[in-house]
Design a protein around this motif. Structure first.
Motif, PDB file in Angstrom:
ATOM      1  N   TRP A 146      44.067  30.499  46.112  1.00 47.40           N
ATOM      2  CA  TRP A 146      43.175  29.882  47.179  1.00 47.40           C
ATOM      3  C   TRP A 146      41.853  30.998  46.773  1.00 47.40           C
ATOM      4  O   TRP A 146      41.896  32.184  45.920  1.00 47.40           O
ATOM      5  N   ASP A 147      40.517  30.542  47.253  1.00 45.83           N
ATOM      6  CA  ASP A 147      39.493  31.048  46.999  1.00 45.83           C
ATOM      7  C   ASP A 147      38.554  30.962  48.299  1.00 45.83           C
ATOM      8  O   ASP A 147      38.022  29.709  48.133  1.00 45.83           O
ATOM      9  N   TYR A 148      38.091  31.918  48.807  1.00 46.42           N
ATOM     10  CA  TYR A 148      37.219  31.776  50.097  1.00 46.42           C
ATOM     11  C   TYR A 148      35.822  32.185  49.715  1.00 46.42           C
ATOM     12  O   TYR A 148      34.980  32.277  50.695  1.00 46.42           O
ATOM     13  N   SER A 149      35.199  32.173  48.469  1.00 48.21           N
ATOM     14  CA  SER A 149      33.991  32.409  47.924  1.00 48.21           C
ATOM     15  C   SER A 149      32.896  31.798  48.924  1.00 48.21           C
ATOM     16  O   SER A 149      31.918  32.045  49.128  1.00 48.21           O
ATOM     17  N   GLN A 150      33.229  30.605  49.217  1.00 45.35           N
ATOM     18  CA  GLN A 150      32.262  29.404  49.855  1.00 45.35           C
ATOM     19  C   GLN A 150      32.110  29.985  51.266  1.00 45.35           C
ATOM     20  O   GLN A 150      31.138  29.298  51.997  1.00 45.35           O
ATOM     21  N   THR A 152      38.796  35.806  54.556  1.00 48.51           N
ATOM     22  CA  THR A 152      37.595  35.255  55.332  1.00 48.51           C
ATOM     23  C   THR A 152      37.881  35.564  56.754  1.00 48.51           C
ATOM     24  O   THR A 152      38.928  35.266  57.328  1.00 48.51           O
ATOM     25  N   MET A 169      35.451  39.329  48.900  1.00 49.44           N
ATOM     26  CA  MET A 169      36.229  39.163  47.397  1.00 49.44           C
ATOM     27  C   MET A 169      36.754  37.801  47.232  1.00 49.44           C
ATOM     28  O   MET A 169      37.572  37.453  46.142  1.00 49.44           O
ATOM     29  N   GLY A 170      36.297  36.831  48.169  1.00 50.89           N
ATOM     30  CA  GLY A 170      36.921  35.366  48.152  1.00 50.89           C
ATOM     31  C   GLY A 170      38.469  35.286  48.288  1.00 50.89           C
ATOM     32  O   GLY A 170      38.788  34.287  48.327  1.00 50.89           O
ATOM     33  N   ARG A 216      45.470  37.370  41.511  1.00 52.67           N
ATOM     34  CA  ARG A 216      44.258  37.198  40.631  1.00 52.67           C
ATOM     35  C   ARG A 216      44.232  37.899  39.440  1.00 52.67           C
ATOM     36  O   ARG A 216      43.509  37.298  38.325  1.00 52.67           O
ATOM     37  N   TYR A 259      44.973  39.641  45.651  1.00 53.90           N
ATOM     38  CA  TYR A 259      44.415  40.495  44.465  1.00 53.90           C
ATOM     39  C   TYR A 259      45.769  40.512  43.359  1.00 53.90           C
ATOM     40  O   TYR A 259      44.859  40.412  42.112  1.00 53.90           O
ATOM     41  N   ASP A 291      33.467  35.979  53.813  1.00 57.86           N
ATOM     42  CA  ASP A 291      34.525  36.306  52.833  1.00 57.86           C
ATOM     43  C   ASP A 291      34.582  37.725  52.458  1.00 57.86           C
ATOM     44  O   ASP A 291      33.348  38.378  52.485  1.00 57.86           O
ATOM     45  N   ASP A 326      31.390  32.243  54.631  1.00 58.05           N
ATOM     46  CA  ASP A 326      30.188  33.108  55.047  1.00 58.05           C
ATOM     47  C   ASP A 326      30.498  34.530  55.138  1.00 58.05           C
ATOM     48  O   ASP A 326      29.974  35.517  54.740  1.00 58.05           O
TER      49      ASP A 326
END
Length: 169
Positions: free
Chosen positions: A103-107, A117, A113-114, A96, A93, A111, A109
């Protein structure tokens, strides 16, 4: 002869940072192979991982020393895993805010806030077990001998005796 001293917190932080950095590169390389069958094994990370892993593992070391006689290994690993999620979310956070989160875990299921996860809960739990049983416990056993000659085995050690360097009193 002076006794060997335990490593300083900064020295342990450095070892933990390097360990975490290496594991991150190896994990991302393995992940790339499993998901995309990439035989190049391109492991990646960020310089921020040094701070993130070093600091987190130093804090987990403190938790380990406090909890080791109070609860079992499975509960400790659960606590470490929860800590890891809190730390990963917090550092992610903050990074960001500067467009620096690597890293970005938005993809995924599950997660949030990305930044974290739930799909990584089992790997984080297993990593916590390895971290306590191998990394932290062995790092705490390391000692610094300020009187040792660089590159030579300590006097009285099996290596020194095997090479004919017998300790004299």
């Amino acid at each position: 002869m002076a006794t060997a001293e335990p490593l300083t917190a900064l020295s342990r932080w450095y070892l933990y940072a390097i360990h975490g950095y290496f594991c991150e590169v190896m994990f991302t390389a393995a992940w790339e192979f499993v998901i995309n069958y990439n035989w190049k094994f391109p492991g990646v990370t960020s310089v921020w991982a040094l701070f993130i892993y070093g600091t987190s593992m130093l804090i987990v070391e403190r938790m380990y020393l406090y909890l080791k006689g109070k609860c079992g290994i499975l509960l400790r690993c659960l606590i470490y895993t929860i800590w890891t999620y809190m730390w990963e979310f917090t550092t992610g956070y903050v990074l960001r805010q500067f467009n620096a989160c690597p890293w970005d875990y938005s993809q995924f299921d599950f997660d949030f806030m990305g930044l974290i996860t739930l799909e990584y809960a089992v790997p984080w739990f297993c990593a916590s077990f390895i971290m306590e049983k191998l990394v932290i416990r062995n790092t705490l056993r390391l000692r610094f001998d300020g009187n040792a000659e660089p590159g030579l085995a300590p006097a009285g050690s099996p290596e020194a005796m095997a090479n004919g360097h017998i300790k004299s009193n």
